[in-house]
Design a protein around this motif. Structure first.
Motif, PDB file in Angstrom:
ATOM      1  N   THR A   1       0.830  -1.207   0.000  1.00  0.00           N
ATOM      2  CA  THR A   1       0.000   0.000   0.000  1.00  0.00           C
ATOM      3  C   THR A   1       0.862   1.255   0.000  1.00  0.00           C
ATOM      4  O   THR A   1       0.447   2.306  -0.496  1.00  0.00           O
ATOM      5  N   PHE A   2       2.069   1.168   0.570  1.00  0.00           N
ATOM      6  CA  PHE A   2       3.001   2.294   0.495  1.00  0.00           C
ATOM      7  C   PHE A   2       3.334   2.598  -0.959  1.00  0.00           C
ATOM      8  O   PHE A   2       3.405   3.756  -1.380  1.00  0.00           O
ATOM      9  N   GLY A   3       3.512   1.540  -1.759  1.00  0.00           N
ATOM     10  CA  GLY A   3       3.847   1.735  -3.160  1.00  0.00           C
ATOM     11  C   GLY A   3       2.694   2.206  -4.016  1.00  0.00           C
ATOM     12  O   GLY A   3       2.904   2.753  -5.103  1.00  0.00           O
ATOM     13  N   VAL A   4       1.455   2.017  -3.545  1.00  0.00           N
ATOM     14  CA  VAL A   4       0.290   2.419  -4.330  1.00  0.00           C
ATOM     15  C   VAL A   4       0.327   3.905  -4.665  1.00  0.00           C
ATOM     16  O   VAL A   4      -0.032   4.320  -5.778  1.00  0.00           O
ATOM     17  N   ALA A   5       0.761   4.719  -3.733  1.00  0.00           N
ATOM     18  CA  ALA A   5       0.831   6.156  -3.985  1.00  0.00           C
ATOM     19  C   ALA A   5       1.792   6.466  -5.118  1.00  0.00           C
ATOM     20  O   ALA A   5       1.574   7.396  -5.906  1.00  0.00           O
ATOM     21  N   TYR A   6       2.860   5.688  -5.212  1.00  0.00           N
ATOM     22  CA  TYR A   6       3.825   5.909  -6.283  1.00  0.00           C
ATOM     23  C   TYR A   6       3.244   5.513  -7.631  1.00  0.00           C
ATOM     24  O   TYR A   6       3.587   6.102  -8.661  1.00  0.00           O
ATOM     25  N   ALA A   7       2.372   4.509  -7.636  1.00  0.00           N
ATOM     26  CA  ALA A   7       1.714   4.125  -8.882  1.00  0.00           C
ATOM     27  C   ALA A   7       0.762   5.222  -9.347  1.00  0.00           C
ATOM     28  O   ALA A   7       0.572   5.433 -10.549  1.00  0.00           O
ATOM     29  N   ALA A   8       0.159   5.930  -8.392  1.00  0.00           N
ATOM     30  CA  ALA A   8      -0.768   7.010  -8.736  1.00  0.00           C
ATOM     31  C   ALA A   8      -0.039   8.273  -9.182  1.00  0.00           C
ATOM     32  O   ALA A   8      -0.630   9.133  -9.850  1.00  0.00           O
ATOM     33  N   ARG A   9       1.218   8.380  -8.830  1.00  0.00           N
ATOM     34  CA  ARG A   9       1.967   9.605  -9.132  1.00  0.00           C
ATOM     35  C   ARG A   9       2.051   9.943 -10.616  1.00  0.00           C
ATOM     36  O   ARG A   9       1.837  11.096 -11.000  1.00  0.00           O
ATOM     37  N   PRO A  10       2.377   8.986 -11.508  1.00  0.00           N
ATOM     38  CA  PRO A  10       2.451   9.355 -12.930  1.00  0.00           C
ATOM     39  C   PRO A  10       1.137   9.890 -13.476  1.00  0.00           C
ATOM     40  O   PRO A  10       1.128  10.806 -14.313  1.00  0.00           O
ATOM     41  N   ILE A  11       0.025   9.339 -13.008  1.00  0.00           N
ATOM     42  CA  ILE A  11      -1.282   9.830 -13.462  1.00  0.00           C
ATOM     43  C   ILE A  11      -1.488  11.267 -12.988  1.00  0.00           C
ATOM     44  O   ILE A  11      -1.910  12.143 -13.746  1.00  0.00           O
ATOM     45  N   GLY A  12      -1.184  11.507 -11.716  1.00  0.00           N
ATOM     46  CA  GLY A  12      -1.294  12.862 -11.196  1.00  0.00           C
ATOM     47  C   GLY A  12      -0.368  13.827 -11.905  1.00  0.00           C
ATOM     48  O   GLY A  12      -0.716  14.989 -12.151  1.00  0.00           O
ATOM     49  N   ALA A  13       0.829  13.338 -12.273  1.00  0.00           N
ATOM     50  CA  ALA A  13       1.797  14.200 -12.951  1.00  0.00           C
ATOM     51  C   ALA A  13       1.308  14.655 -14.312  1.00  0.00           C
ATOM     52  O   ALA A  13       1.554  15.795 -14.728  1.00  0.00           O
ATOM     53  N   LEU A  14       0.616  13.780 -15.026  1.00  0.00           N
ATOM     54  CA  LEU A  14       0.097  14.143 -16.344  1.00  0.00           C
ATOM     55  C   LEU A  14      -0.856  15.337 -16.248  1.00  0.00           C
ATOM     56  O   LEU A  14      -0.771  16.283 -17.032  1.00  0.00           O
ATOM     57  N   PHE A  15      -1.756  15.293 -15.266  1.00  0.00           N
ATOM     58  CA  PHE A  15      -2.747  16.362 -15.125  1.00  0.00           C
ATOM     59  C   PHE A  15      -2.148  17.611 -14.472  1.00  0.00           C
ATOM     60  O   PHE A  15      -2.327  18.730 -14.962  1.00  0.00           O
ATOM     61  N   LEU A  16      -1.443  17.417 -13.364  1.00  0.00           N
ATOM     62  CA  LEU A  16      -0.916  18.571 -12.644  1.00  0.00           C
ATOM     63  C   LEU A  16       0.206  19.245 -13.415  1.00  0.00           C
ATOM     64  O   LEU A  16       0.342  20.473 -13.371  1.00  0.00           O
ATOM     65  N   GLY A  17       1.017  18.458 -14.132  1.00  0.00           N
ATOM     66  CA  GLY A  17       2.056  19.054 -14.964  1.00  0.00           C
ATOM     67  C   GLY A  17       1.453  19.881 -16.086  1.00  0.00           C
ATOM     68  O   GLY A  17       1.908  20.996 -16.379  1.00  0.00           O
ATOM     69  N   HIS A  18       0.417  19.358 -16.730  1.00  0.00           N
ATOM     70  CA  HIS A  18      -0.267  20.069 -17.817  1.00  0.00           C
ATOM     71  C   HIS A  18      -0.813  21.408 -17.327  1.00  0.00           C
ATOM     72  O   HIS A  18      -0.556  22.459 -17.939  1.00  0.00           O
ATOM     73  N   PHE A  19      -1.548  21.376 -16.216  1.00  0.00           N
ATOM     74  CA  PHE A  19      -2.154  22.616 -15.725  1.00  0.00           C
ATOM     75  C   PHE A  19      -1.119  23.555 -15.116  1.00  0.00           C
ATOM     76  O   PHE A  19      -1.278  24.780 -15.182  1.00  0.00           O
ATOM     77  N   GLY A  20      -0.053  23.004 -14.538  1.00  0.00           N
ATOM     78  CA  GLY A  20       0.982  23.851 -13.972  1.00  0.00           C
ATOM     79  C   GLY A  20       1.692  24.693 -15.008  1.00  0.00           C
ATOM     80  O   GLY A  20       2.100  25.830 -14.748  1.00  0.00           O
ATOM     81  N   ASP A  21       1.842  24.151 -16.238  1.00  0.00           N
ATOM     82  CA  ASP A  21       2.472  24.908 -17.317  1.00  0.00           C
ATOM     83  C   ASP A  21       1.484  25.811 -18.042  1.00  0.00           C
ATOM     84  O   ASP A  21       1.884  26.632 -18.862  1.00  0.00           O
TER      85      ASP A  21
ATOM     86  N   THR B   1      11.042  27.111 -19.726  1.00  0.00           N
ATOM     87  CA  THR B   1       9.923  27.561 -18.900  1.00  0.00           C
ATOM     88  C   THR B   1       8.598  27.030 -19.430  1.00  0.00           C
ATOM     89  O   THR B   1       7.675  26.755 -18.653  1.00  0.00           O
ATOM     90  N   ARG B   2       8.471  26.854 -20.756  1.00  0.00           N
ATOM     91  CA  ARG B   2       7.227  26.402 -21.375  1.00  0.00           C
ATOM     92  C   ARG B   2       6.711  25.100 -20.761  1.00  0.00           C
ATOM     93  O   ARG B   2       5.521  24.926 -20.554  1.00  0.00           O
ATOM     94  N   VAL B   3       7.646  24.162 -20.509  1.00  0.00           N
ATOM     95  CA  VAL B   3       7.236  22.818 -20.093  1.00  0.00           C
ATOM     96  C   VAL B   3       8.052  22.310 -18.901  1.00  0.00           C
ATOM     97  O   VAL B   3       8.166  21.112 -18.693  1.00  0.00           O
ATOM     98  N   ARG B   4       8.596  23.206 -18.119  1.00  0.00           N
ATOM     99  CA  ARG B   4       9.453  22.772 -17.013  1.00  0.00           C
ATOM    100  C   ARG B   4       8.680  21.948 -15.995  1.00  0.00           C
ATOM    101  O   ARG B   4       9.149  20.893 -15.556  1.00  0.00           O
ATOM    102  N   LEU B   5       7.499  22.414 -15.604  1.00  0.00           N
ATOM    103  CA  LEU B   5       6.747  21.685 -14.584  1.00  0.00           C
ATOM    104  C   LEU B   5       6.280  20.332 -15.120  1.00  0.00           C
ATOM    105  O   LEU B   5       6.372  19.314 -14.429  1.00  0.00           O
ATOM    106  N   SER B   6       5.819  20.302 -16.369  1.00  0.00           N
ATOM    107  CA  SER B   6       5.396  19.036 -16.970  1.00  0.00           C
ATOM    108  C   SER B   6       6.554  18.056 -17.060  1.00  0.00           C
ATOM    109  O   SER B   6       6.429  16.878 -16.707  1.00  0.00           O
ATOM    110  N   GLY B   7       7.680  18.532 -17.564  1.00  0.00           N
ATOM    111  CA  GLY B   7       8.835  17.656 -17.735  1.00  0.00           C
ATOM    112  C   GLY B   7       9.320  17.069 -16.434  1.00  0.00           C
ATOM    113  O   GLY B   7       9.595  15.860 -16.335  1.00  0.00           O
TER     114      GLY B   7
END
Length: 446
Positions: free
Chosen positions: A60-80, A362-368
């Motif tokens: 279950t500790f690792g489950v959060a890490y599995a969710a991270r890439p999904i969160g990164a796609l959305f949060l990185g997109h909106f952050g940039d 700067t265009r895609v720093r947060l996403s990258g």
């Protein structure tokens, strides 16, 4: 694109906000790690098979890490697209709420198998939050920092993370000392309830922080990229792969923080919970000074050599640390734990915020940064589960875990050796490519 002088006018304020926010958020994230190793096998899983209960809890500790890439796609997109500040505030609130809810969960004895299901759901929310936290905080500090001190200022995000881990460990030391019945009934919930205070304090701090001048200049002059993820894949795919490989170095942290703690307190070694929590606390205390020191060195000699010291050194030191645990010699374990995690690992940990962030414009720093790091961190999160499996039926094969950890340090070494050295490149020129395609002009005016 040129960044005005005022773009670096508030580096201390940005670094402080990043440090405090990361410390508060990762307090929430890491108290789960301590609980997964010490508490949750007894509270949420079937104790009739202790080995399986521990394996499931660490899973279950690792489950959060599995969710991270999904969160990164959305949060990185909106952050940039909408800015770094809004993502920083959102992630903090989400982390505080999900952590508080963990403290409210019913146990397996109360609701049966629903208990671990609810635990996993809350852990997924923690992972989504963490996906945007470091990338947004790193982007914020890097874009505010003077060009010649980007390593130092961006390191505050990671020293804040270590500070949060230290707070989490210190919170669990008195809790772990409670009598067994009190610990498992109500004591373990207290650190999770404190996350409400974490969320309130963090919100007040980050709400007052200004957006980075670099992002505002980009928005005003050229606009934001319509599709940051497509732009990233087309123009920075090699750098994203390097960040993914480099992020595997976080396996050292998860093995040290979670698996080694579970191993040391198992019946095969028999060290006390409180004594091993002090190893982590003191190692993190040393890291608070080592991280900015290594980062400052990287501002002088470059990101790559400092990062390589951390990656290669960590692979070697994990053998010595896990061996020390196997001997049951606590003073030796304490010293080697501090050197391994507090000093050597801090070289890579302190320099990666600037090293990775400087690969992107700067265009895609947060996403990258978000996508690259979170995919790598996902593997690192499940490294604990794999370690529990390869450690044998009784969980005592420490050498197999050490070899496994060392193998995960190889991709970060390769990533560093193939990366450009960027510590002397002006901030406004970082990650820029020759605009020879229409893709470079895929922006909209703010």
């Amino acid at each position: 694109m040129s960044v005005p002088a005022e773009a670096v006018g508030q580096p201390k304020k940005a670094a402080t906000a990043a440090w405090i926010g990361s410390a508060l958020e990762y307090y929430d994230f890491f108290i789960y790690g301590s609980a997964a190793a010490l508490i949750f096998p007894h509270v949420f899983f079937d104790e009739s098979d202790p080995a399986t209960a521990t394996l499931l809890s660490l899973g279950t500790f690792g489950v959060a890490y599995a969710a991270r890439p999904i969160g990164a796609l959305f949060l990185g997109h909106f952050g940039d697209k909408v800015g770094r500040k809004k993502i920083m505030v959102f992630t903090l609130i989400l982390m505080g709420l999900s952590t508080f809810l963990i403290g409210c969960l019913p146990t397996r004895d109360q609701v049966g198998t629903l208990a671990p299901v609810l635990l996993v759901a809350c852990r997924v929310l923690q992972g989504i939050s963490a996906a945007g936290e470091q990338a947004s905080a790193n982007s914020m500090t890097l874009e505010h920092a003077p060009s010649h001190r980007r390593g130092f200022f961006t390191s505050f995000t990671l020293s804040g993370t270590q500070g949060g881990q230290l707070l989490a460990t210190l919170a669990f030391i008195p809790i772990a000392a409670l009598p067994e019945d009190q610990l498992l009934s109500w004591g373990w919930r207290i650190p999770f309830f404190l996350s409400i205070a974490v969320a309130v304090v963090g919100y007040v701090i980050r709400r007052k922080l200004e957006e980075t001048p670099a992002f505002e200049q980009q928005t005003a002059s050229e606009g934001v990229v319509k599709m940051p993820l497509a732009f990233l894949a087309r123009n920075h795919w090699a750098d994203v792969l390097r960040v993914i490989a480099g992020a595997l170095i976080a396996s050292v942290s998860t093995i040290f923080t979670v698996w080694a703690l579970a191993y040391a307190t198992s019946d095969s070694v028999g060290m006390s919970r409180s004594s091993m929590l002090w190893v982590g606390a003191l190692a993190n205390l040393v890291a608070l000074g080592a991280i900015p020191a290594w980062a400052t060195l990287s501002d002088r000699i470059g990101r790559r050599p400092v990062y390589l010291i951390g990656a290669v050194g960590s692979a070697v030191m994990m053998f010595l640390y896990l061996w020390a645990i196997s001997t049951g010699n606590y003073p030796l374990t304490l010293v080697l734990g501090i050197v391994t995690f507090g000093v050597v690992y801090s070289a890579a940990n302190g320099v990666w915020p600037s090293f990775y962030g400087e690969m992107f414009s700067t265009r895609v720093r947060l996403s990258g940064m978000a996508i690259g790091t979170q995919i790598g961190f996902a593997v690192a999160g499940f490294a604990v589960t794999f370690a529990a499996q390869i450690a044998g039926p009784d969980g005592s094969d420490w050498s197999a875990v050490a070899f496994f950890t060392a193998a995960l340090c190889v991709p970060p070494v390769i990533a560093a050796l193939t990366a450009r050295e960027t510590h002397r490149i002006p901030t406004e020129q970082l990650g820029e490519r020759t605009p020879d395609t229409a893709a470079e002009r895929e922006t909209v005016t703010a």
